[in-house]
Design a protein around this motif. Structure first.
Motif, PDB file in Angstrom:
ATOM      1  N   ARG A   1       0.844  -1.204   0.000  1.00 45.46           N
ATOM      2  CA  ARG A   1       0.000   0.000   0.000  1.00 45.46           C
ATOM      3  C   ARG A   1       0.870   1.241   0.000  1.00 45.46           C
ATOM      4  O   ARG A   1       1.794   1.345   0.796  1.00 45.46           O
TER       5      ARG A   1
ATOM      6  N   ARG B   1      -0.320   1.881  -9.418  1.00 45.62           N
ATOM      7  CA  ARG B   1      -1.555   1.109  -9.615  1.00 45.62           C
ATOM      8  C   ARG B   1      -1.343   0.067 -10.709  1.00 45.62           C
ATOM      9  O   ARG B   1      -1.784  -1.071 -10.589  1.00 45.62           O
TER      10      ARG B   1
ATOM     11  N   GLU C   1      -1.985  -0.935  -3.858  1.00 41.33           N
ATOM     12  CA  GLU C   1      -3.152  -0.190  -3.391  1.00 41.33           C
ATOM     13  C   GLU C   1      -2.682   1.249  -3.199  1.00 41.33           C
ATOM     14  O   GLU C   1      -1.665   1.477  -2.525  1.00 41.33           O
TER      15      GLU C   1
END
Ligand code: NAP
Length: 412
Positions: free
Chosen positions: A147, A165, A170
């Motif tokens: 992330r 992405r 994420e």
């Protein structure tokens, strides 16, 4: 007789293209290109795009092929900082105390990222993206996945977010504006880009600030101004850049939003020029000084400064241009429109293929083609005509841009 010495401070795209131009114009004096980074000159666009994603190698990022500087007898000195300029003595001082005399000096020191000063900003994993070394670290983080929180939805933020992405991370983007890049684009185009990012699964927190980064040694969360905590493995901050003007101001050169230069890219000090992100240059077409922080300006202004250093007539008046690729959305923007009255669309935004025109006083100040290609010369012609353009004709795809540009040019 000793050969004249031209020194270029800053071995990035501007500096490297200036050095190349000196040689291609037959200059046979010494050319010294001094750069603080250990790398030979490279271009930045791949650092948010293919190189970052691991789709292209370093060779593609370099401005010139291996061996170019030796072949051209350009003395490329990397890992060396110029610490002072003495315009009176025409000398520069290097970080190891050595001094060098120059006959002409080009300052192409570029810009550096604005730092976010909030608690936790020095935690491991709070990253910036400006240099090839920064990019190598982020490339490895993209390989690791997870992330990421991106602070700033400008060019670094949006291109990095798209690449991250595409690599399957994420991604959350936090930007203080209601829409990313709204001040440049206006709400119509900015909303188009917001939707593109959302459709690709980016979480956008808009109208939101960052209060701090939290974690033990490494960042684990970003705390927003509204009190949300967003978990992350790392964060990327892209909140703009600041022109690197310290050398110039310490030398007594005029600095105001960059190093002040005329249309020849020359400072008021004899023999000293500036170009690229750092230069606030008089632009004959706009009748004012502008400073442009994009790749095309570095590419073209460096060579123009080189020609001026050789005493050739120069009046740098290129229309600013930049491009961006995010996912499968490519665009080119030409013009300079810090203010505008209205934005006219040709083509359907829903289809993802359109041209936007920014009008100021009825005249085209800028144009941007999104997934529409080979219209750049026409958009530039519309801008250069400086004639009132009919909004209905700009919006009507049946009226060719060639004919519109021709009509406006005839009226100018
Ligand atoms: P940028 O394009 O100027 O965008 C900075 C963004 O960060 C703006 O949206 C700004 O919002 C926002 N921001 C400012 N302070 C913030 C804060 N405290 N918290 C969160 N967001 C904040 O700068 P950049 O993205 O850092 O890019 C750096 C340079 O590289 C620029 O010169 C850019 O032109 C260049 N670049 C160009 C390209 C390209 O041409 N395709 C690609 C990458 C980079 P406000 O406007 O409200 O301040």
């Amino acid at each position: 007789m000793t050969k004249p010495m031209f020194v270029i401070v800053g071995a990035s795209l501007t500096g490297a293209k200036a050095a190349e131009e000196l040689r291609s114009n037959g200059f046979d004096g010494r050319v010294m290109l001094v750069g603080a980074e250990p790398e030979r000159p490279y271009e930045r666009p791949p650092l948010t795009k293919d190189y970052l994603r691991g789709e292209s190698g370093r060779a593609k990022a370099y401005v010139h092929p291996d061996g170019f500087y030796e072949e051209q007898e350009i003395e490329l000195v990397t890992g060396v900082t110029v610490t002072a300029i003495d315009p009176g003595a025409s000398r520069v001082t290097l970080h190891d105390g050595r001094t060098l005399g120059y006959d002409r000096l080009l300052i192409a020191t570029g810009a550096e990222p604005r730092r976010l000063h909030v608690p936790g900003a020095d935690l491991d994993g709070v990253c910036y993206l400006r240099t090839l070394a920064d990019c190598d670290l982020l490339r490895a983080r993209l390989d690791a996945g997870g992330r990421v929180v991106v602070v700033g939805g400008g060019w670094i933020g949006s291109e990095f977010a798209a690449s991250a992405r595409q690599r399957g991370l994420e991604v959350t983007v936090i930007d203080p504006q209601p829409l990313p890049n709204e001040r440049i684009f206006g709400p119509g185009v900015a909303a188009f880009y917001r939707d593109v990012h959302r459709q690709h699964g980016i979480e956008l927190l808009l109208g939101e600030g960052v209060d701090g980064f939290e974690g033990d040694r490494a960042v684990a969360r970003v705390r927003t101004a509204s009190g949300r905590r967003i978990e992350c493995d790392f964060a990327v901050v892209g909140i703009g850049v600041v022109p690197r003007t310290g050398l110039a101001s310490d030398a007594g050169l005029e600095v105001s939003n960059g190093i002040v230069v005329d249309a020849k890219l020359q400072t008021a000090a004899p023999g000293i020029f500036a170009a690229g992100d750092v230069a606030h240059a008089w632009h004959p077409f706009y009748g004012q000084r502008i400073r442009v922080e994009h790749w095309a300006n570095a590419l073209n202004q460096g060579p123009a400064a080189a020609r001026a250093m050789l005493g050739q007539p120069v009046g740098y008046d290129r229309i600013p241009y930049f491009y961006s690729d995010q996912y499968d959305v490519g665009m080119e923007y030409s013009g300079y429109a810090p203010q505008w009255d209205e934005v006219i669309f040709r083509g359907d935004r829903e289809s993802g293929e359109f041209i936007a025109f920014w009008l100021r006083g009825g005249r085209v100040a800028a144009g941007m083609n999104v997934n529409v290609w080979d219209v750049n010369p026409q958009i530039e012609a519309l801008i250069r005509a400086q004639q009132p353009a009919e909004a209905a004709a700009l919006a009507d795809p049946r009226v060719t841009l060639d004919s519109l540009a021709g009509e406006l040019a005839a009226g100018s």
